[in-house]
Design an enzyme around this catalytic site. Structure first.
Site, mmCIF file in Angstrom:
data_model
loop_
_atom_site.group_PDB
_atom_site.id
_atom_site.type_symbol
_atom_site.label_atom_id
_atom_site.label_comp_id
_atom_site.label_asym_id
_atom_site.label_seq_id
_atom_site.Cartn_x
_atom_site.Cartn_y
_atom_site.Cartn_z
ATOM 1 N N GLU A 46 0.765 -1.249 -0.064
ATOM 2 C CA GLU A 46 0.140 -0.105 0.014
ATOM 3 C C GLU A 46 0.795 1.292 0.200
ATOM 4 O O GLU A 46 1.481 1.518 1.133
ATOM 5 C CB GLU A 46 -0.843 0.102 1.219
ATOM 6 C CG GLU A 46 -1.796 1.142 1.462
ATOM 7 C CD GLU A 46 -2.402 1.216 2.401
ATOM 8 O OE1 GLU A 46 -2.679 0.226 3.495
ATOM 9 O OE2 GLU A 46 -3.006 2.450 2.933
ATOM 10 N N ARG A 50 0.182 10.324 -0.022
ATOM 11 C CA ARG A 50 0.357 11.662 0.783
ATOM 12 C C ARG A 50 1.633 12.081 0.369
ATOM 13 O O ARG A 50 2.119 13.046 1.073
ATOM 14 C CB ARG A 50 -0.026 10.966 2.208
ATOM 15 C CG ARG A 50 0.813 10.045 2.686
ATOM 16 C CD ARG A 50 0.501 9.804 4.111
ATOM 17 N NE ARG A 50 -0.451 8.642 4.165
ATOM 18 C CZ ARG A 50 -0.911 8.101 5.446
ATOM 19 N NH1 ARG A 50 0.094 8.614 6.383
ATOM 20 N NH2 ARG A 50 -1.851 7.130 5.540
ATOM 21 N N LYS A 134 -10.971 -1.584 6.155
ATOM 22 C CA LYS A 134 -9.860 -1.167 7.176
ATOM 23 C C LYS A 134 -10.509 -0.592 8.633
ATOM 24 O O LYS A 134 -11.456 0.515 8.519
ATOM 25 C CB LYS A 134 -9.226 -0.316 6.197
ATOM 26 C CG LYS A 134 -8.089 0.705 7.162
ATOM 27 C CD LYS A 134 -7.332 1.157 6.237
ATOM 28 C CE LYS A 134 -6.568 2.585 6.956
ATOM 29 N NZ LYS A 134 -5.484 3.125 6.346
HETATM 30 C C1 3PG Z 1 -1.659 5.568 8.123
HETATM 31 O O1 3PG Z 1 -2.687 5.481 7.355
HETATM 32 O O2 3PG Z 1 -0.759 6.206 8.251
HETATM 33 C C2 3PG Z 1 -1.635 3.904 8.774
HETATM 34 O O3 3PG Z 1 -2.726 3.691 9.390
HETATM 35 C C3 3PG Z 1 -0.229 3.699 9.374
HETATM 36 O O4 3PG Z 1 -0.455 3.718 10.791
HETATM 37 P P1 3PG Z 1 1.024 3.478 11.655
HETATM 38 O O5 3PG Z 1 1.899 4.331 11.189
HETATM 39 O O6 3PG Z 1 0.465 3.439 13.077
HETATM 40 O O7 3PG Z 1 1.331 1.942 11.380
#
Ligand code: 3PG
Length: 214
Positions: A46, A50, A134
Site C-alpha cells: 500500500e 500523501r 479497514k
Molecule cells: C496510516 O494510514 O498512517 C496507517 O494507519 C499507518 O499507521 P501506523 O503508522 O500507526 O502503522
C-alpha cells in the site's frame, strides 16, 4: 487501468499477515523498497497518496516489480482513485468511506478496503456492498476490544486494523475471528529508506511471517 488479474479485497487481505503502509518521498526508493518487501514475503504493497511522488512510485513499482501487487493508500476522492488506477495500482485503501470513493474504485477496477471507525460507517460501507474493511485508526479508536464488540452486530464483516499496530500488538488483533490481516508502517521505516538499508526492510517483512492468522 491495469490489465493484470484483479484481486478482491479479501484476497488482498489474505495474502500476508501485514499490509505495509508505505510513505515514499523519493521515486528512487520505490523499486528497491518493493523488491525488499517481496524478498521478505510481502507482495501486497500500500503506497499512500500523501507525497507528491506517490503516483510515480506506484507506476515505477507496477512496471519494474511484477511479483508485487501495488495498491494506493490514502484514497480520499474520485480523482485519487482514477489517478491510482492510471498509475498501475490494483487495489485501494481509504482512511474513511464515502459512496463516491466506493463507486470510483469500482469504476476504476480497484478492489477497495474502505476505512471505518464507527458502526454507522460500517453500515454505510455495507450498504454499498463492502464487507472487508479497514479499521482505522485501530489503536486510537478502541483496539481489539472494539473489534470484539463489533463481532456481534457486524458478524459478516472482516477487518484489517491499521493505525498504531506493531509487531508486538499485532497478535492481539490477528487472534480475533473478524480480523484477516493488519496494516502498519513499522515494516517500512523512513530511516531505512534514507539509508538505503533494504536488508532491514526485508528482515522486518520476514519477521511478520511468523504472525499467526486464523
Ligand atoms: C496510516 O494510514 O498512517 C496507517 O494507519 C499507518 O499507521 P501506523 O503508522 O500507526 O502503522
Amino acid at each position: 487501468m491495469s490489465s493484470l488479474p484483479r484481486f478482491t479485497a479479501l484476497q488482498v487481505m489474505q495474502d500476508a499477515p501485514v499490509i505495509p503502509v508505505i510513505v515514499l518521498n523519493d521515486v528512487a526508493h520505490a523499486v528497491p523498497m518493493a523488491r525488499a518487501l517481496v524478498a521478505g514475503g510481502i507482495r501486497m504493497l500500500e503506497v499512500t497518496l500523501r507525497t507528491p511522488q506517490a503516483l510515480a512510485c506506484i507506476e515505477a513499482i507496477a512496471k519494474a516489480v511484477p511479483e508485487a501487487v501495488v495498491g494506493a493508500g490514502t484514497v480520499r476522492s474520485k480523482s485519487d482513485a482514477q489517478a491510482a488506477a492510471h498509475a498501475g495500482a490494483r487495489f485501494a485503501v481509504s482512511p474513511g468511506y464515502t459512496s463516491a470513493v466506493g463507486q470510483a474504485c469500482r469504476d476504476a477496477g480497484l478492489a477497495l478496503l474502505p476505512g471505518v471507525a464507527t458502526g454507522s460507517e460500517i453500515m454505510m460501507a455495507q450498504e454499498d456492498g463492502f464487507t472487508e474493511l479497514k479499521f482505522f485508526p485501530a489503536m486510537q479508536a478502541g483496539g481489539p476490544a472494539m473489534l470484539k464488540a463489533w463481532s456481534g452486530p457486524f458478524f459478516d464483516v472482516k477487518f484489517c486494523p491499521t493505525g498504531g499496530v506493531t509487531l508486538q500488538n499485532a497478535p492481539d488483533f490477528l487472534a480475533l475471528p473478524n480480523v484477516v490481516c493488519v496494516g502498519g508502517s513499522w515494516v517500512v521505516p523512513a530511516d531505512a529508506f534514507a539509508q538505503g538499508d533494504w536488508a532491514r526492510v526485508t528482515q522486518l517483512a520476514s519477521d511478520t511471517q511468523s504472525l499467526a492468522r486464523r
